[in-house]
Design an enzyme around this catalytic site. Sequence first.
Site, short mmCIF file in Angstrom:
data_model
loop_
_atom_site.label_atom_id
_atom_site.label_comp_id
_atom_site.label_asym_id
_atom_site.label_seq_id
_atom_site.Cartn_x
_atom_site.Cartn_y
_atom_site.Cartn_z
N ALA A 20 -6.70 10.90 -3.54
CA ALA A 20 -7.40 11.77 -2.59
C ALA A 20 -7.06 11.29 -1.18
O ALA A 20 -7.18 10.09 -0.89
CB ALA A 20 -8.90 11.73 -2.81
N GLU A 21 -6.65 12.22 -0.31
CA GLU A 21 -6.18 11.79 1.01
C GLU A 21 -7.28 11.18 1.87
O GLU A 21 -7.00 10.57 2.91
CB GLU A 21 -5.48 12.93 1.77
CG GLU A 21 -6.34 14.11 2.11
CD GLU A 21 -6.19 15.23 1.09
OE1 GLU A 21 -6.29 16.39 1.49
OE2 GLU A 21 -5.99 14.94 -0.11
N ILE A 22 -8.54 11.34 1.46
CA ILE A 22 -9.60 10.67 2.20
C ILE A 22 -9.59 9.16 1.98
O ILE A 22 -10.27 8.42 2.69
CB ILE A 22 -10.99 11.23 1.81
CG1 ILE A 22 -11.22 11.07 0.31
CG2 ILE A 22 -11.12 12.68 2.23
CD1 ILE A 22 -12.62 11.41 -0.11
#
Length: 226
Positions: A51-53
């Site tokens: 997840a890019e977070i």
Amino acid sequence: MRTLTIEGLSREMVALRASKEIHDGTYVNLGIGIPTIVSNWIEGRDVILQAEIGMLKTGPLATGDQIDQDLINASCEPVTELSGACYFDIVESMSIIRGGHVDLAILGAFQVSEKGDFASWLNPDRGYPHGVGNIGGSMDLAVGAKRVIITMEHTAGNRPKIVKECTYPLTARGVVDLIITDLAVIQVTPHGLVLKEGYPGLTTDEIQAVTGARLTVAQDFKEIDL
């Protein structure tokens, strides 16, 4: 353009079909919308979701007592964590994406062209005066991932979402490898769009009737494989 009266696959079934494109041992990023549901179909497999977070090894979407508001995906939906999950800041996360370490990105879109261009970050038909949009990490994923799959509904109202040329602001040009909709599975090739699979009971002509770009029917065309 004629409107089909039959309902296609549910969003969950589109996600299931997309999950069959994921090979064990791969690093995968799931975009907003239908792609997030794919996480529910790979439990128990050797697939690493990023997840890019800033998270590796996210699990299925969380429900009930599993929900922890500190554990979310790109859609801000609560997710579970798998054994070995790790966390890092957004700089490291985007370095993973931009460095070409994501094997597959499954993203949503407003439009996809016959050349593999796609528009996903701004819908000019919503909101006033300039539309509603959010770039997020989609542009980085589109060019950084080794393979890009788009999952979406085949049409928006009476309008096709698979078109000859995108009219919405582009996310990236020529990066889409495969399109999976509620009506069809379509491969993007240098020679155009190839219709590989179709919703049970629909003819290839019916699918073409709600597609804004020309489709070439694959010799091994079959019903959508679930």
